[in-house]
Write a protein that holds these residues in place. Structure first.
Motif, PDB file in Angstrom:
ATOM      1  N   ASP A   1      41.582  70.693  15.584  1.00  0.00           N
ATOM      2  CA  ASP A   1      42.734  71.591  15.589  1.00  0.00           C
ATOM      3  C   ASP A   1      42.510  72.722  14.596  1.00  0.00           C
ATOM      4  O   ASP A   1      42.711  72.565  13.403  1.00  0.00           O
ATOM      5  CB  ASP A   1      44.003  70.810  15.222  1.00  0.00           C
ATOM      6  CG  ASP A   1      45.257  71.690  15.309  1.00  0.00           C
ATOM      7  OD1 ASP A   1      45.109  72.858  15.703  1.00  0.00           O
ATOM      8  OD2 ASP A   1      46.351  71.198  14.992  1.00  0.00           O
TER       9      ASP A   1
ATOM     10  N   GLN B   1      50.936  68.417   6.376  1.00  0.00           N
ATOM     11  CA  GLN B   1      49.605  68.382   5.766  1.00  0.00           C
ATOM     12  C   GLN B   1      49.250  67.013   5.194  1.00  0.00           C
ATOM     13  O   GLN B   1      48.474  66.916   4.255  1.00  0.00           O
ATOM     14  CB  GLN B   1      49.494  69.477   4.686  1.00  0.00           C
ATOM     15  CG  GLN B   1      49.570  70.870   5.278  1.00  0.00           C
ATOM     16  CD  GLN B   1      49.373  71.997   4.285  1.00  0.00           C
ATOM     17  OE1 GLN B   1      49.156  73.137   4.671  1.00  0.00           O
ATOM     18  NE2 GLN B   1      49.476  71.724   2.995  1.00  0.00           N
TER      19      GLN B   1
ATOM     20  N   GLN C   1      45.408  73.831  12.117  1.00  0.00           N
ATOM     21  CA  GLN C   1      45.895  72.983  11.036  1.00  0.00           C
ATOM     22  C   GLN C   1      45.872  73.746   9.718  1.00  0.00           C
ATOM     23  O   GLN C   1      44.851  74.291   9.322  1.00  0.00           O
ATOM     24  CB  GLN C   1      45.025  71.720  10.926  1.00  0.00           C
ATOM     25  CG  GLN C   1      45.329  70.859   9.714  1.00  0.00           C
ATOM     26  CD  GLN C   1      46.725  70.253   9.771  1.00  0.00           C
ATOM     27  OE1 GLN C   1      47.155  69.836  10.836  1.00  0.00           O
ATOM     28  NE2 GLN C   1      47.410  70.223   8.655  1.00  0.00           N
TER      29      GLN C   1
ATOM     30  N   ASP D   1      46.142  74.202   5.588  1.00  0.00           N
ATOM     31  CA  ASP D   1      45.781  73.496   4.359  1.00  0.00           C
ATOM     32  C   ASP D   1      46.115  74.421   3.202  1.00  0.00           C
ATOM     33  O   ASP D   1      45.245  75.055   2.606  1.00  0.00           O
ATOM     34  CB  ASP D   1      44.302  73.107   4.363  1.00  0.00           C
ATOM     35  CG  ASP D   1      43.931  72.221   3.172  1.00  0.00           C
ATOM     36  OD1 ASP D   1      44.858  71.728   2.495  1.00  0.00           O
ATOM     37  OD2 ASP D   1      42.733  72.028   2.914  1.00  0.00           O
TER      38      ASP D   1
ATOM     39  N   GLU E   1      47.427  63.047   9.531  1.00  0.00           N
ATOM     40  CA  GLU E   1      47.887  63.836  10.658  1.00  0.00           C
ATOM     41  C   GLU E   1      46.921  64.946  11.022  1.00  0.00           C
ATOM     42  O   GLU E   1      47.105  65.660  11.987  1.00  0.00           O
ATOM     43  CB  GLU E   1      49.254  64.460  10.353  1.00  0.00           C
ATOM     44  CG  GLU E   1      50.369  63.440  10.188  1.00  0.00           C
ATOM     45  CD  GLU E   1      51.709  64.113   9.972  1.00  0.00           C
ATOM     46  OE1 GLU E   1      51.760  65.357  10.044  1.00  0.00           O
ATOM     47  OE2 GLU E   1      52.695  63.410   9.736  1.00  0.00           O
ATOM     48  N   VAL E   2      45.866  65.122  10.225  1.00  0.00           N
ATOM     49  CA  VAL E   2      44.934  66.216  10.452  1.00  0.00           C
ATOM     50  C   VAL E   2      44.018  65.869  11.612  1.00  0.00           C
ATOM     51  O   VAL E   2      43.415  64.805  11.645  1.00  0.00           O
ATOM     52  CB  VAL E   2      44.104  66.517   9.188  1.00  0.00           C
ATOM     53  CG1 VAL E   2      43.080  67.601   9.482  1.00  0.00           C
ATOM     54  CG2 VAL E   2      45.022  66.936   8.046  1.00  0.00           C
TER      55      VAL E   2
END
Length: 405
Positions: free
Chosen positions: A262, A253, A265, A267, A257-258
């Motif tokens: 996607d 996270q 992903q 959070d 890299e987010v």
């Protein structure tokens, strides 16, 4: 057909052997077949051992009951009243697939039933009502298996709390810990560890509730256990920083890299209150992530509120190097300390359907301040339950309180 474990959840499980007609038979012949088989709701029409249609009993009888229809159609081929697009499935079709096919085929499958084949040859018929009953039973069994798994997950989750409960009881003379997941398992978690110089306590509210929240509590518990092996319990803010970096790394996270596209992903993170109490000096060091601590000293008619930082732990937007603040306060004899997750504070209820709120929490605790902490817990929960009334529970609820002599 003898049922084996392999075909108990296939179309074969619902199949019954039934007579079939051929295109060469007349409607008078079909009437005779329906008369001899009063429970037959649909009659397959087969040519060269392969089904080509299905005659619905009720529709067929209604047609012949019309004036002069039997005289006109009685000697004609039965295909005149045949549905030439019935649902035809192989005997080894799984029930779940069969249910989707039946749904796509419309209401007529429920009314007419379906034809079952074995290597494309007619084998028998199935009733729509039997399919509905089988799918209901299958769903109930799957739900039972899921609930058994969730109940066992609850046992695992509570086992993580056992050491904390033991240390809490051995350390504190007057306290309560109310931990109530909204569902069987939940996203709230607490931690308590006793040390010769004092004790460390944490009240944690992870993202979500139910099974997703419970997974997050296991991640947080693992991170907390690893950090506490080498970290200074007297520095709650430092602990939060280490856990933040560990959770962000394990869940991937980091903000860089987010990928926006996607959808998978994550959070996730936690809001929490970490505190360490030195039993010799009576100094409490507190660090919070969106979670305050309420202090009530003897003789005071108002709470002192220690607010935490407005930054959660582990989330994508939380910087890797974010530093929480330690706040220190000396606890006078008889001081009571309370920490609550937002499940209690945010619960909707009352005649106006508004949140329980921090003000109502403080007022309730003020009314029973002279009582032992277990009695305070009982009064708080009674007030909270009355407030909630018939409203559904919105979130997990955890409240911790203790009083130093």
């Amino acid at each position: 057909m003898r049922q084996t474990p392999a075909n108990r959840q296939t179309a074969a499980a619902l199949m019954s052997v039934a007579p079939a007609a051929t295109p060469g038979q007349t409607n008078d012949d079909i009437l005779s077949i329906f008369t001899r088989h009063p429970h037959l709701s649909g009659l397959p029409v087969v040519e060269n051992d392969r089904p080509i249609g299905l005659i619905n009993r009720n529709q067929f009888m209604n047609h012949l009951a019309r004036p002069f229809h039997r005289e006109i159609f009685g000697r004609k081929s039965c295909i005149a009243f045949m549905d030439n697009t019935p649902l035809v499935v192989a005997h080894d079709t799984p029930l779940t697939d069969l249910s989707y096919l039946a749904l796509a085929n419309g209401d007529k499958t429920l009314n007419d039933g379906f034809i079952v084949t074995d290597h494309d040859r007619y084998a028998g018929v199935g009733l729509g009502v039997d399919l509905m009953r089988a799918m209901t039973d299958l769903t109930a069994e799957k739900n039972r298996q899921v609930m058994e798994s969730i109940h066992y997950a609850s046992v695992i989750q509570q086992s993580f709390l056992r050491h904390s409960r033991r240390d809490m009881a051995a350390t504190l003379d007057d306290y309560f810990m109310h931990w109530a997941p909204r569902d069987v398992v939940g996203g709230d978690y607490y931690y308590f560890v006793r040390r010769p110089e004092g004790f460390f306590a944490a009240v944690i509210d992870c993202t979500g509730h139910g099974v997703p929240g419970a997974f997050m509590t296991l991640i947080m518990a693992s991170a907390l256990n690893q950090v506490l092996r080498h970290a200074d319990l007297r520095d709650p803010a430092g602990l939060l920083g280490e856990i933040n970096r560990m959770v962000k790394a394990s869940l991937g996270q980091q903000a860089d890299e987010v990928v926006a596209a996607d959808s998978q992903q994550s959070d996730d993170g936690m809001d929490t209150a970490f505190l360490f109490v030195d039993s010799q000096t009576r100094r409490m060091t507190f660090a919070g992530a969106k979670t305050p601590v309420f202090l009530l000293t003897p003789g005071s008619d108002a709470f002192e509120v220690l607010d935490g930082n407005r930054m959660g732990v582990g989330y994508v937007a939380t910087p890797d190097d974010y530093c929480w603040d330690n706040r220190e306060v000396t606890l006078a004899p008889g001081t009571t300390v309370y920490v609550s997750t937002d499940g209690l504070i945010d619960q909707i209820g009352g005649s106006k359907r508004i949140a329980f709120g921090k003000r109502r929490l403080r007022e309730t605790l003020l009314r029973c301040r002279e009582q032992p902490l277990p009695a305070q817990q009982a009064e708080l929960l009674e007030t909270f339950d009355r407030w909630q009334g018939s409203e559904p529970r919105r979130d997990d609820v955890t409240v911790f309180g203790f009083r130093l002599p």
